[in-house]
Design a protein around this motif. Structure first.
Motif, short mmCIF file in Angstrom:
data_model
loop_
_atom_site.label_atom_id
_atom_site.label_comp_id
_atom_site.label_asym_id
_atom_site.label_seq_id
_atom_site.Cartn_x
_atom_site.Cartn_y
_atom_site.Cartn_z
N THR A 111 -40.32 -32.03 31.19
CA THR A 111 -39.78 -30.85 30.52
C THR A 111 -38.98 -30.02 31.51
O THR A 111 -39.43 -29.73 32.62
CB THR A 111 -40.91 -29.99 29.93
N ASP B 288 -36.63 -14.37 31.43
CA ASP B 288 -36.47 -14.89 30.07
C ASP B 288 -36.36 -16.41 30.18
O ASP B 288 -35.72 -16.93 31.10
CB ASP B 288 -35.21 -14.31 29.42
N HIS B 289 -36.95 -17.12 29.24
CA HIS B 289 -36.96 -18.57 29.39
C HIS B 289 -37.07 -19.27 28.05
O HIS B 289 -37.52 -18.69 27.05
CB HIS B 289 -38.13 -19.01 30.28
N SER B 290 -36.62 -20.52 28.03
CA SER B 290 -36.74 -21.39 26.86
C SER B 290 -36.69 -22.83 27.34
O SER B 290 -36.19 -23.11 28.45
CB SER B 290 -35.62 -21.13 25.85
N VAL B 291 -37.21 -23.74 26.55
CA VAL B 291 -37.17 -25.16 26.92
C VAL B 291 -35.74 -25.67 26.78
O VAL B 291 -35.13 -25.54 25.71
CB VAL B 291 -38.13 -25.99 26.04
N VAL C 58 -36.90 -26.36 31.98
CA VAL C 58 -36.93 -25.01 31.43
C VAL C 58 -35.70 -24.23 31.89
O VAL C 58 -35.36 -24.21 33.08
CB VAL C 58 -38.21 -24.26 31.87
N ASP D 9 -41.40 -27.60 34.57
CA ASP D 9 -42.46 -26.78 33.96
C ASP D 9 -43.72 -26.76 34.81
O ASP D 9 -44.80 -26.49 34.30
CB ASP D 9 -42.78 -27.28 32.56
#
Length: 303
Positions: free
Chosen positions: A256, A147-150, A258, A139
């Motif tokens: 984190t 497009d992204h998410s954890v 991603v 991160d």
């Protein structure tokens, strides 16, 4: 500019030296400013030339990505699963997740796989250009244009030489860790920044002895006895063993990861299956890390 002289440039391009000089003049006329100045009988690039070269390099990166994709489609059609992963998860975790996928699906049923381990910056670039099906990055960069998410937020782990004084403790507070030379991630790393803020909140400062961009390097340097480190648990698991102890950091500091996807491009079935296998492997690996930090220090690798 890379050749260093018009004569060498001419040999590289297989043209005459006057042709190179004429091309430079035409480009300068079109641009409206000088690209080179003469110094000691040599042409030296101006600041404008260096700036223009950076833009040209970026353009060629895009062309290289297109060429790579053409070769991939020519050689393997669409039956290739391509993934770009930053080193913290690409060197140990992703191979374990791929092994789990092969076990679940049967190796013969898998397509050809391209696993590219590279920096988060390069992961982002390859996903933006749709050179890969998806990517995993830290991160430390904003994931603009994808497009992204954890994928995971993981608590930091302290890594120590096996016989280090602090290895006798089940958890280690910042005030004790600050007294020992630290093998740290580079200052621009987001996790490093969070760790610094945690120490400052406790009234302590990091005693940085060595900086490195990779968690794997942190573990290797700690294992060599050069200090202590704070890394993500998945990399810590890769290196845990007779020479390296894992311990809890008393105050929470997170790493984190991603998940990034090409915008507007649906995932293939096999890509979705790999992401599912990654989540399963993550759960097992984090459980294995907890076992590695148990008082008896027995490491049990996940099946």
């Amino acid at each position: 500019m890379r050749a260093g002289s018009t004569a060498k440039a001419a040999r590289t391009l297989a043209v005459s030296q006057p042709a190179v000089s004429q091309s430079i003049k035409q480009l300068e006329t079109h641009a409206g400013f000088a690209l080179f100045f003469r110094a000691r009988s040599r042409l030296e690039p101006t600041a404008e030339a260096h700036a223009l070269l950076a833009e040209v390099d970026r353009a060629f990166i895009g062309l290289d990505a297109i060429e790579h994709r053409i070769r991939s489609l020519r050689d393997g059609g669409t039956d290739t699963l391509a993934v770009a992963v930053y080193p913290a998860l690409g060197l140990g975790f992703l191979p374990r997740a791929l092994a789990r996928l092969a076990k679940n699906q049967g190796r013969k049923n898998l397509p050809r796989i391209s696993l590219q381990v590279c920096s988060s910056k390069d992961v982002l670039q390859r996903v933006r250009s749709a050179e890969v099906d998806f990517g995993l990055m830290a991160d430390e960069l904003p994931p603009h244009g994808v497009d992204h998410s954890v994928f995971a937020t993981m608590q930091a782990i302290v890594v120590l030489p096996r016989h280090h004084l602090l290895a006798k403790r089940a958890s280690i507070p910042p005030k004790l860790l600050a007294k020992h030379p630290l093998i740290a991630l580079n200052p621009e790393d987001a996790a490093r920044s969070r760790l610094e803020r945690l120490f400052e909140h406790e009234g302590e400062r990091l005693s940085v002895a060595i900086e490195t961009p990779y968690a794997a390097s942190v573990c290797a340097l700690v294992r060599a006895g050069l200090g202590v480190g704070v890394v993500n648990p998945l990399t810590a698991l890769d290196y845990a063993g007779p020479d390296l102890a894992l311990r809890q950091l008393e105050q929470a500091a997170n790493f984190t990861s991603v998940l990034v996807l090409p915008p507007g491009k649906p995932l293939s079935s096999i890509a979705r299956q790999l992401i599912s296998a990654m989540h399963s492997q993550l759960e097992r690996d984090l459980a294995a890390v907890q076992l590695a930090m148990a008082p008896n220090d027995t490491l049990r690798q996940s099946d």
